[in-house]
Design an enzyme around this catalytic site. Structure first.
Site: not given
Length: 381
Positions: A126, A268, A336, A363-367
């Site tokens: 990169t 809880r 949450q 190591e590579g976006t979701s796109e």
């Protein structure tokens, strides 16, 4: 088709779980807050065989399968994703590139040092202008006699300031595009090889991430890794395996967050009863654990196919995409369920929340994963 783990694999998971609880968990808080890698851990990882997981025994590696590797990374990342990422980058990228594409001399020279924990390894592709578009790298290597002279820089390099050995991709022939990119093995101490900015990150803070700078670095011709012009193709092969490791890393985050949520929900009490009794909480956990199992199966399938010597660009992309996005969802669900407590550092889920996001980028976006999957589907159907 047998989905059961062998007795050896069960024992392996238990030994890694014990190691992580004993050697890693006590270091998490300080390492995260300081943003520093605990140096004492490197040798311990080496002694456990965790810095040469898939490296053959002839180079002092543990010789585990890729399926075993997934089991190991999930257990480590369940305790601390920072350590999981360091182990993944060291094994899947630096070590595996040398193992797959190095000559015998290179393997014997570098792999035992990397496996032992003498040093961590880095893998540098990169650049500021070359992230998803990896072929756009500008780092240049020019042949001069018995050396290649490197100039340029790399950024967001895991283990960058700590590693004494780095695999670096550089352009050797600008006219040939991707076929003009080559890989080299560099060592700290080579004149002109410097560490630049160390990143101050949102999450995965204990994992070292740094800029590498090359100013007229003379790299011996013998340190060319693979044939000239094959660096980009080799890098893509290495990344296929690397994406399986990031999927396993993501499994650890998701499992850690969900298991912590289940434990908390049982303890809880609100409205005079444990919140686990409420359907809203049960459904959150039901969805999370179902997705976790699906992600685990995708990841193990990709690892199994890799062990069979198959090419896995689609399978690794699917596993990485699904598991990484699950990690983000699971960590958000955990915060949450914990409510206000989930927003404090007194509980582990806020760290999972910060750590998870990297999984959908590194190591590579979701796109990019979706693009890889789409290209394979279009070619297959």
């Amino acid at each position: 088709m047998d989905f059961r783990l062998t007795e050896e694999q069960k024992a392996l998971k238990e030994s890694i779980r014990h190691f992580a609880e004993k050697e890693i968990r006590p270091l998490i808080k300080e390492a995260d807050e300081k943003g520093e890698w605990p140096a004492s851990l490197t040798r311990k990882l080496g002694k456990m065989g965790l810095l040469g997981i898939i490296i053959p025994p002839e180079y002092d590696g543990a010789g585990y399968s890729n399926v075993d590797y997934v089991l190991i990374l999930e257990e480590i990342s369940k305790v601390d994703p920072s350590v999981g990422l360091v182990v993944a980058a060291h094994n899947s990228l630096c070590c595996n590139h040398i193992n797959l594409f190095g000559n015998e001399t290179q393997k014997k020279r570098y792999l035992p040092r990397l496996v032992s924990g003498e040093t961590l390894g880095a893998w540098a592709l990169t650049e500021a202008g070359a992230g998803s578009d990896a072929a756009a790298i500008k780092t240049r290597a020019v042949r001069k006699g018995d050396y290649w002279v490197l100039n340029g820089s790399k950024m967001f390099i895991t283990n960058g300031s700590l590693a004494q050995i780095a695999v670096v991709m550089a352009v050797t022939d600008p006219e040939k595009g991707r076929q003009g990119i080559s890989a080299f093995i560099l060592e700290k101490g080579m004149k002109g090889f410097k560490v630049g900015k160390k990143e101050n990150k949102l999450g995965i803070r204990a994992a070292d991430t740094a800029e590498l700078i090359f100013e007229d670095v003379e790299v011996p011709a013998d340190n060319l890794l693979g044939e000239e012009g094959t660096g980009y193709r080799a890098a893509m092969t290495v990344l296929d395996g690397g994406r399986v490791s990031i999927a396993a890393f993501s499994l650890g985050i998701a499992a850690g967050a969900l298991e912590a949520s289940l434990k908390y929900a049982r303890e809880r009490v609100q409205f005079d009863q444990p919140i686990i009794n409420f359907q809203a909480i049960q459904w959150m956990l039901a969805d999370g654990f179902t997705e976790l199992e699906a992600a685990r199966l995708l990841t193990l399938k990709a690892a199994y196919l890799e062990d069979q010597g198959k090419k896995i660009p689609k399978e690794s992309a699917m596993a990485k995409l699904f598991a990484s996005e699950l990690a983000v969802r699971a960590a958000s669900t955990a915060v949450q369920i914990f409510g206000g407590y989930g927003f404090t550092k007194d509980y582990p889920v806020e760290k999972f929340y910060r750590d998870a996001k990297l999984a959908t980028i590194g190591e590579g976006t979701s796109e990019i994963q979706r693009w890889i999957i789409a290209q394979r589907i279009l070619a297959e159907y």
